[in-house]
Scaffold this active site. Sequence first.
Site, PDB file in Angstrom:
ATOM      1  N   ASP A 209       0.852  -1.180   0.000  1.00  0.00           N
ATOM      2  CA  ASP A 209       0.000   0.000   0.000  1.00  0.00           C
ATOM      3  C   ASP A 209       0.891   1.235   0.000  1.00  0.00           C
ATOM      4  OD1 ASP A 209      -3.090   0.691   0.780  1.00  0.00           O
ATOM      5  OD2 ASP A 209      -1.693   2.183   1.556  1.00  0.00           O
ATOM      6  N   ASN A 217      -3.036  12.858  -3.036  1.00  0.00           N
ATOM      7  CA  ASN A 217      -4.207  13.284  -3.812  1.00  0.00           C
ATOM      8  C   ASN A 217      -4.726  14.640  -3.345  1.00  0.00           C
ATOM      9  OD1 ASN A 217      -4.551  11.270  -5.749  1.00  0.00           O
ATOM     10  ND2 ASN A 217      -5.725   9.955  -4.377  1.00  0.00           N
ATOM     11  N   HIS A 222      -5.735  14.573  -8.085  1.00  0.00           N
ATOM     12  CA  HIS A 222      -5.869  13.169  -8.475  1.00  0.00           C
ATOM     13  C   HIS A 222      -5.068  12.827  -9.727  1.00  0.00           C
ATOM     14  CE1 HIS A 222      -8.901  11.880  -5.540  1.00  0.00           C
ATOM     15  NE2 HIS A 222      -9.374  13.118  -5.617  1.00  0.00           N
ATOM     16  N   ASP A 226      -2.629   9.729  -9.873  1.00  0.00           N
ATOM     17  CA  ASP A 226      -2.652   8.678 -10.887  1.00  0.00           C
ATOM     18  C   ASP A 226      -1.258   8.434 -11.462  1.00  0.00           C
ATOM     19  OD1 ASP A 226      -5.351   8.393 -10.531  1.00  0.00           O
ATOM     20  OD2 ASP A 226      -5.926   9.498 -12.335  1.00  0.00           O
ATOM     21  N   GLU A 252      -4.932   2.333  -3.933  1.00  0.00           N
ATOM     22  CA  GLU A 252      -3.470   2.464  -3.915  1.00  0.00           C
ATOM     23  C   GLU A 252      -2.795   1.180  -3.488  1.00  0.00           C
ATOM     24  OE1 GLU A 252      -4.825   4.202   0.116  1.00  0.00           O
ATOM     25  OE2 GLU A 252      -5.606   3.967  -1.921  1.00  0.00           O
TER      26      GLU A 252
END
Length: 330
Positions: A209, A217, A222, A226, A252
């Site tokens: 993770d 974010n 975002h 990404d 994630e």
Amino acid sequence: MLAIPVLVLIWIFRPEEGFIHWLYPAFILLCVSWAWRLFHKAKLESIEREVVAITAAFFTIKLGYYFFWGDLTKNWVEIESTYWVMAFLMILLYIVFDARRGLMYSLALFVMTLALGLFRLGGGVALGSHRDEFLAFVRNEMRLFAMAGLLYALASIKDQLADAHRQVLQMHALARTDPLTGLPNRLALSEVLEEASQHMFGLYVVLLDIDHFKQINDRYGHDVGDQVLKEVGRRLRSSLRKGDMLGRWGGEEFMIVMRGESQHDVLAAVERLREDIAFWPFDEVGAVSASFGVAEGHMGDSIHNLLERADKALYQAKHLGRNRVELSPA
């Protein structure tokens, strides 16, 4: 390869026929050259096209020879056998070329044989003296024409089925691919785990993770988040051992399915993956790290239990400060 000895035997036992005497040696040499090039792994597509083109020319010349040289009635056995070769050539045309070109070249072959026959048998005098041969010629031409059409229909159906099969494969791949990272998605990973569960010994599941991903974010947006996900996937994929499978488990979170005979080797490989993420800064956001939870499969284990232990190990890695690898207790 098989044609070479057959052609040699025909040339040896029928040397009195001019066509065989003069042209078969050249055709035999061509067959030998094709076999030699195939043996040396030459490009198959170019050889196939040469074989079809030269063979078609060779047997068209042969058909013309027996139509116009010598007694037509005595030559008719050779003419009939040549028509069967023409039918076989049509099949080859549809194997080597697509349906449209196969039809075009098959019709060209049909037109050439039709022209030769009509020129030899179409006159009124010839028709009167060779009525049986003319009727046989018409039957052969009708057979060739019908075969060209039938092969075109079959080739078209084959092409449609091939297109449908490709679309099914593409849909299958899309359904199992994460659109952002291009990695296998949760469905694909689940299928791999289900198959791997048949042999639990030496199976390891790694859940990782990205640390503080929500903050990335919130702070950078975002789109940047990404890009981080894609870069993490790229780094992990470039550092995987052969045989390991990486996928995006969700959000994630990523998963790696690994096999290994030694815990030490597996943990060392996972540690290298952690370093590959944490060592080099990411564009715009700087340092990024990830936490890893590792679970080892045991005889009689279930996928549910294995994933649960990996998840607990991941939680433990985050609880102990993140950016670390934790192995689940057995």
